[in-house]
Design a protein around this motif. Structure first.
Motif, PDB file in Angstrom:
ATOM      1  N   ARG A 170       0.833  -1.208   0.000  1.00 33.40           N
ATOM      2  CA  ARG A 170       0.000   0.000   0.000  1.00 33.40           C
ATOM      3  C   ARG A 170       0.866   1.256   0.000  1.00 33.40           C
ATOM      4  O   ARG A 170       0.716   2.150   0.826  1.00 33.40           O
ATOM      5  N   ARG A 171       1.787   1.317  -0.988  1.00 29.07           N
ATOM      6  CA  ARG A 171       2.693   2.449  -1.110  1.00 29.07           C
ATOM      7  C   ARG A 171       2.444   3.179  -2.429  1.00 29.07           C
ATOM      8  O   ARG A 171       2.299   2.565  -3.478  1.00 29.07           O
ATOM      9  N   THR A 172       2.424   4.506  -2.360  1.00 29.25           N
ATOM     10  CA  THR A 172       2.251   5.318  -3.562  1.00 29.25           C
ATOM     11  C   THR A 172       3.506   5.238  -4.431  1.00 29.25           C
ATOM     12  O   THR A 172       4.636   5.185  -3.916  1.00 29.25           O
ATOM     13  N   GLN A 191      -1.706   5.292  -6.512  1.00 34.95           N
ATOM     14  CA  GLN A 191      -1.827   4.397  -5.359  1.00 34.95           C
ATOM     15  C   GLN A 191      -2.288   3.039  -5.909  1.00 34.95           C
ATOM     16  O   GLN A 191      -3.480   2.848  -6.158  1.00 34.95           O
ATOM     17  N   PRO A 192      -1.354   2.120  -6.153  1.00 36.54           N
ATOM     18  CA  PRO A 192      -1.727   0.869  -6.840  1.00 36.54           C
ATOM     19  C   PRO A 192      -2.557  -0.056  -5.962  1.00 36.54           C
ATOM     20  O   PRO A 192      -2.252  -0.265  -4.788  1.00 36.54           O
ATOM     21  N   TRP A 193      -3.619  -0.613  -6.558  1.00 36.64           N
ATOM     22  CA  TRP A 193      -4.470  -1.583  -5.872  1.00 36.64           C
ATOM     23  C   TRP A 193      -4.077  -3.011  -6.225  1.00 36.64           C
ATOM     24  O   TRP A 193      -4.286  -3.922  -5.433  1.00 36.64           O
ATOM     25  N   GLY A 194      -3.559  -3.215  -7.406  1.00 40.51           N
ATOM     26  CA  GLY A 194      -3.183  -4.560  -7.810  1.00 40.51           C
ATOM     27  C   GLY A 194      -2.760  -4.600  -9.261  1.00 40.51           C
ATOM     28  O   GLY A 194      -2.937  -3.646 -10.017  1.00 40.51           O
ATOM     29  N   PRO A 232       4.588   2.892   3.664  1.00 39.82           N
ATOM     30  CA  PRO A 232       3.732   1.694   3.640  1.00 39.82           C
ATOM     31  C   PRO A 232       2.426   1.921   4.390  1.00 39.82           C
ATOM     32  O   PRO A 232       2.370   2.664   5.379  1.00 39.82           O
ATOM     33  N   GLY A 233       1.363   1.286   3.909  1.00 39.90           N
ATOM     34  CA  GLY A 233       0.069   1.360   4.566  1.00 39.90           C
ATOM     35  C   GLY A 233      -0.593   2.714   4.472  1.00 39.90           C
ATOM     36  O   GLY A 233      -1.411   3.070   5.321  1.00 39.90           O
TER      37      GLY A 233
END
Length: 338
Positions: A170-172, A191-194, A232-233
């Motif tokens: 959860r890192r930009t 902000q990648p989700w997958g 992170p996060g």
């Protein structure tokens, strides 16, 4: 021997890698390995044994991992290599760990093979090979038949690993991205989700910070390195996330403007024939015309049929097929012994 290593995938990726490498390590030798030998061999257990706090942290981590493996049904044994050993060792009972033969349909077998190759290509292979090399250096006999010998044939873009890691943590990220309509790349913050594969191409889906909206980006169009810019996060993806739906919505229908002619042996390549635009029967081979949108994608599909298919035109498709065949031959080339 088939093993149920895939059962360890229900935990975080970092811990999964450590557990998988622990399984590989313990499957690769018939002797019992002590905790110290495992710590020196398996990536993720690195610590200073002379530092009490560091060593205690390793012991807690190792105990949790042993319990996790046993809960997953991995037959972890405790014992010693000889009567003179004062420290207990560990190994996996291969006779109890092997699965019976599993009948798979051809498409199911292909899917399993592709998943295994991708998994190996995406980061676990190097760690596993490093661990086995350390075992051999320590004088431990390694059984090559017990390891996960999956060859990395599936090709992924260089940005695959950093983007999947960023989505996991959860890192930009920031990267330069090019599209055909523009002369040069533009900078994007996401902000990648997958990361997901759609119609033979890899995409990253996430929240575009500059446009304040969901967007998907094709990995092959990312220029240069992916840069981590956030902690992170820092965010949470939407609930009930469906990556494929996002990609399908933004990518739109495929425009098959290309046209290729191939020769196909009689009675072969049924899957290819199903989407042929035109077929002209011949005595030994049929002349088949196919529409395509992307040279790389059609070349990859044609290579899968081996000698049953030969490209007639256009030259760009024929050259792309030849290049893939050369790459495949080079991967399987045996080293010449002097």
């Amino acid at each position: 021997m088939r093993t149920n290593t895939a059962s360890v995938l229900g935990v975080s990726r970092t811990r999964t890698e450590r557990l998988v490498n622990l399984v590989i390590c313990l499957l690769s030798t018939r002797r019992f390995l002590t905790a110290a030998q495992i710590a020196a061999t398996v990536p993720g257990y690195e610590h200073d044994p002379e530092d009490p706090k560091d060593h205690e942290a390793f012991q807690r981590k190792f105990e949790r991992d042993k319990s996790e493996l046993r809960e997953l049904g991995v037959p972890l044994e405790t014992g010693s290599a000889s009567v003179f050993d004062t420290e207990p060792g560990y190994r996996i009972a291969r006779r109890d760990y092997a699965l019976p033969d599993i009948p798979l349909a051809p498409d199911e077998a292909a899917a399993v093979g592709i998943a295994g190759r991708l998994w190996q290509h995406a980061g676990l292979a190097a760690a596993a090979s490093s661990g086995l090399a350390k075992l051999r250096a320590a004088g431990v006999d390694v059984d090559p038949q017990a390891t996960l010998g999956v060859e990395p044939i599936v090709r992924v873009d260089p940005t695959f690993a950093p983007l999947t890691a960023a989505a996991r943590d959860r890192r930009t990220v920031a990267f330069d991205y090019r599209v055909p309509e523009q002369d040069g790349p533009t900078s994007r913050r996401l902000q990648p989700w997958g990361v997901v594969c759609w119609r033979g191409r890899w995409y990253v889906v996430g929240h575009d910070l500059d446009r304040a909206a969901p967007r998907c980006f094709r990995l092959s169009r990312v220029v240069g390195a992916v840069r981590l810019t956030g902690r992170p996060g820092a965010y949470e993806p939407p609930r009930d996330l469906d990556l494929i739906s996002y990609v399908a919505r933004f990518s739109g229908p495929i425009e098959r403007t290309g046209r290729t002619t191939v020769l196909v042996r009689k009675g072969r390549a049924a899957g290819l024939r199903r989407w042929a635009q035109e077929t002209v029967p011949g005595p030994e081979v049929d002349r088949v015309v196919l529409r395509y949108a992307d040279v790389d994608f059609i070349a990859t599909q044609l290579v899968n049929y081996g000698p049953d298919v030969r490209v007639v035109e256009p030259p760009e498709v024929r050259d792309a097929v030849i290049q893939r065949l050369k790459e495949t031959a080079a991967r399987h080339e045996s080293p010449v012994l002097a």
